[in-house]
Design a protein around this motif. Structure first.
Motif, PDB file in Angstrom:
ATOM      1  N   ALA A  98      51.578  48.335  95.030  1.00 28.79           N
ATOM      2  CA  ALA A  98      50.437  49.011  95.630  1.00 28.79           C
ATOM      3  C   ALA A  98      49.165  48.375  95.091  1.00 28.79           C
ATOM      4  N   GLY A  99      48.130  48.401  95.899  1.00 26.45           N
ATOM      5  CA  GLY A  99      46.886  47.778  95.474  1.00 26.45           C
ATOM      6  C   GLY A  99      45.659  48.462  96.024  1.00 26.45           C
ATOM      7  N   SER A 100      44.531  48.050  95.480  1.00 25.13           N
ATOM      8  CA  SER A 100      43.232  48.519  95.911  1.00 25.13           C
ATOM      9  C   SER A 100      42.224  47.423  95.587  1.00 25.13           C
ATOM     10  N   GLY A 101      40.987  47.666  95.856  1.00 30.17           N
ATOM     11  CA  GLY A 101      39.966  46.669  95.560  1.00 30.17           C
ATOM     12  C   GLY A 101      38.676  46.975  96.264  1.00 30.17           C
ATOM     13  N   LEU A 102      38.009  45.933  96.694  1.00 30.57           N
ATOM     14  CA  LEU A 102      36.714  46.046  97.332  1.00 30.57           C
ATOM     15  C   LEU A 102      36.598  44.946  98.377  1.00 30.57           C
ATOM     16  N   SER A 103      36.299  45.327  99.615  1.00 32.08           N
ATOM     17  CA  SER A 103      36.038  44.376 100.700  1.00 32.08           C
ATOM     18  C   SER A 103      34.626  44.634 101.181  1.00 32.08           C
ATOM     19  N   ILE A 104      33.797  43.605 101.161  1.00 36.87           N
ATOM     20  CA  ILE A 104      32.411  43.778 101.582  1.00 36.87           C
ATOM     21  C   ILE A 104      32.171  42.956 102.845  1.00 36.87           C
ATOM     22  N   TYR A 105      31.904  43.652 103.930  1.00 37.21           N
ATOM     23  CA  TYR A 105      31.443  43.050 105.184  1.00 37.21           C
ATOM     24  C   TYR A 105      29.977  43.460 105.290  1.00 37.21           C
ATOM     25  N   GLU A 106      29.560  44.182 106.341  1.00 34.20           N
ATOM     26  CA  GLU A 106      28.194  44.716 106.319  1.00 34.20           C
ATOM     27  C   GLU A 106      28.155  46.022 105.543  1.00 34.20           C
ATOM     28  N   LYS A 107      29.302  46.628 105.327  1.00 30.62           N
ATOM     29  CA  LYS A 107      29.454  47.819 104.496  1.00 30.62           C
ATOM     30  C   LYS A 107      30.552  47.540 103.472  1.00 30.62           C
ATOM     31  N   ALA A 108      30.468  48.196 102.338  1.00 27.97           N
ATOM     32  CA  ALA A 108      31.509  48.062 101.320  1.00 27.97           C
ATOM     33  C   ALA A 108      32.662  48.990 101.676  1.00 27.97           C
ATOM     34  N   LEU A 109      33.871  48.449 101.666  1.00 28.74           N
ATOM     35  CA  LEU A 109      35.070  49.217 101.970  1.00 28.74           C
ATOM     36  C   LEU A 109      36.037  49.118 100.802  1.00 28.74           C
ATOM     37  N   ILE A 110      36.762  50.197 100.547  1.00 32.96           N
ATOM     38  CA  ILE A 110      37.743  50.218  99.474  1.00 32.96           C
ATOM     39  C   ILE A 110      39.117  50.384 100.109  1.00 32.96           C
ATOM     40  N   PRO A 111      39.896  49.297 100.199  1.00 26.98           N
ATOM     41  CA  PRO A 111      41.226  49.421 100.786  1.00 26.98           C
ATOM     42  C   PRO A 111      42.240  49.980  99.784  1.00 26.98           C
ATOM     43  N   LEU A 112      43.177  50.756 100.287  1.00 26.21           N
ATOM     44  CA  LEU A 112      44.336  51.239  99.538  1.00 26.21           C
ATOM     45  C   LEU A 112      45.551  50.849 100.363  1.00 26.21           C
ATOM     46  N   TYR A 113      46.507  50.134  99.767  1.00 20.17           N
ATOM     47  CA  TYR A 113      47.580  49.575 100.581  1.00 20.17           C
ATOM     48  C   TYR A 113      48.873  49.399  99.792  1.00 20.17           C
ATOM     49  N   ALA A 114      49.953  49.240 100.575  1.00 19.99           N
ATOM     50  CA  ALA A 114      51.254  48.869 100.025  1.00 19.99           C
ATOM     51  C   ALA A 114      51.350  47.347 100.109  1.00 19.99           C
ATOM     52  N   ASN A 115      52.084  46.758  99.182  1.00 20.31           N
ATOM     53  CA  ASN A 115      52.176  45.301  99.099  1.00 20.31           C
ATOM     54  C   ASN A 115      53.644  44.888  99.015  1.00 20.31           C
ATOM     55  N   ALA A 116      53.981  43.804  99.693  1.00 21.46           N
ATOM     56  CA  ALA A 116      55.305  43.186  99.568  1.00 21.46           C
ATOM     57  C   ALA A 116      55.086  41.694  99.406  1.00 21.46           C
ATOM     58  N   GLN A 117      55.819  41.089  98.490  1.00 24.44           N
ATOM     59  CA  GLN A 117      55.687  39.656  98.211  1.00 24.44           C
ATOM     60  C   GLN A 117      57.091  39.063  98.138  1.00 24.44           C
ATOM     61  N   PHE A 118      57.306  37.978  98.889  1.00 23.65           N
ATOM     62  CA  PHE A 118      58.606  37.310  98.923  1.00 23.65           C
ATOM     63  C   PHE A 118      58.417  35.845  98.528  1.00 23.65           C
ATOM     64  N   PHE A 119      59.103  35.413  97.468  1.00 21.56           N
ATOM     65  CA  PHE A 119      59.065  34.017  97.031  1.00 21.56           C
ATOM     66  C   PHE A 119      60.127  33.253  97.803  1.00 21.56           C
ATOM     67  N   ILE A 120      59.734  32.196  98.476  1.00 22.97           N
ATOM     68  CA  ILE A 120      60.619  31.454  99.368  1.00 22.97           C
ATOM     69  C   ILE A 120      61.742  30.757  98.604  1.00 22.97           C
ATOM     70  N   ILE A 121      61.455  30.252  97.421  1.00 19.18           N
ATOM     71  CA  ILE A 121      62.469  29.630  96.574  1.00 19.18           C
ATOM     72  C   ILE A 121      62.479  30.347  95.228  1.00 19.18           C
ATOM     73  N   ARG A 122      63.491  30.071  94.421  1.00 19.31           N
ATOM     74  CA  ARG A 122      63.527  30.653  93.081  1.00 19.31           C
ATOM     75  C   ARG A 122      62.306  30.171  92.293  1.00 19.31           C
ATOM     76  N   PRO A 123      61.777  31.011  91.386  1.00 15.30           N
ATOM     77  CA  PRO A 123      60.557  30.641  90.658  1.00 15.30           C
ATOM     78  C   PRO A 123      60.673  29.308  89.915  1.00 15.30           C
ATOM     79  N   ARG A 124      59.660  28.479  90.098  1.00 15.17           N
ATOM     80  CA  ARG A 124      59.538  27.170  89.450  1.00 15.17           C
ATOM     81  C   ARG A 124      58.086  27.003  89.024  1.00 15.17           C
ATOM     82  N   LYS A 125      57.720  25.786  88.668  1.00 12.89           N
ATOM     83  CA  LYS A 125      56.325  25.488  88.304  1.00 12.89           C
ATOM     84  C   LYS A 125      55.383  25.784  89.472  1.00 12.89           C
ATOM     85  N   LEU A 126      55.772  25.405  90.688  1.00 14.76           N
ATOM     86  CA  LEU A 126      55.014  25.681  91.908  1.00 14.76           C
ATOM     87  C   LEU A 126      55.962  26.378  92.887  1.00 14.76           C
TER      88      LEU A 126
END
Length: 186
Positions: free
Chosen positions: A81-109
């Motif tokens: 889960a995450g939050s933060g600050l997005s500024i366009y012409e107004k400041a917005l505070i997003p609240l969201y769910a996050n999913a991250q998938f690594f395409i290969i097993r973790p390496r240097k890159l």
């Protein structure tokens, strides 16, 4: 409130915004420090700072800052889960769910795909946030045992609703304007 040249300038929203930005920066520093103090491999934290290329009208170059807490299901999949600050012409505070998938097993890159989905709310009066979606693709570069740097390119869709006013010598009207900000994020 400050009186300058017989005009009243309201500083209250600006003072709140400065305090809010300072608090977010402080929390991200604490999060980075706390992550360095733990040996738990199931949890991690990420903070992003970015901008983008506006793809909508009215065109505003966005500034984004995000902080995400991840739970590692396995070596290649995290949810969080995450939050933060997005500024366009107004400041917005997003609240969201996050999913991250690594395409290969973790390496240097390690290349990855990530998606944030949720909503946002506005800090300004007479404005409301709305739906938030931000898919991206990137690469994670391992800098040290506990420090990694993510470089990503994606798309951010942010809905916003605001009140607009129009006044002329014959009438005064206020109406609701719905905006959909889309930008390529870096």
């Amino acid at each position: 409130i400050v009186v300058a040249n017989h005009r009243i300038i309201r500083l209250y929203p600006y003072i709140i915004m400065k305090k809010f930005i300072f608090t977010l920066i402080l929390l991200s520093g604490i999060t980075i420090y706390a992550d360095g103090q733990t040996d738990n491999k199931h949890f991690s934290y990420t903070t992003y700072i970015g901008t983008g290329l506006s793809m909508s009208q009215p065109s505003r170059t966005p500034f984004t800052w995000q902080i995400i807490g991840h739970y590692h299901i396995n070596q290649r999949l995290t949810i969080g889960a995450g939050s933060g600050l997005s500024i366009y012409e107004k400041a917005l505070i997003p609240l969201y769910a996050n999913a991250q998938f690594f395409i290969i097993r973790p390496r240097k890159l390690t290349p990855y795909l990530e998606c944030n989905i949720g909503g946002a709310f506005s800090t300004a009066q007479k404005a409301n946030g709305g739906f938030y979606l931000s898919p991206c693709a990137g690469a994670q570069l391992k800098m040290s045992k506990k420090l990694k740097m993510n470089l990503a390119v994606g798309y951010e869709l942010q809905k916003l609703e605001r009140a607009k006013e129009h006044t002329d010598p014959y009438f005064h009207t206020e109406f609701k304007e719905e905006l959909s900000h889309g930008s390529i994020t870096l």
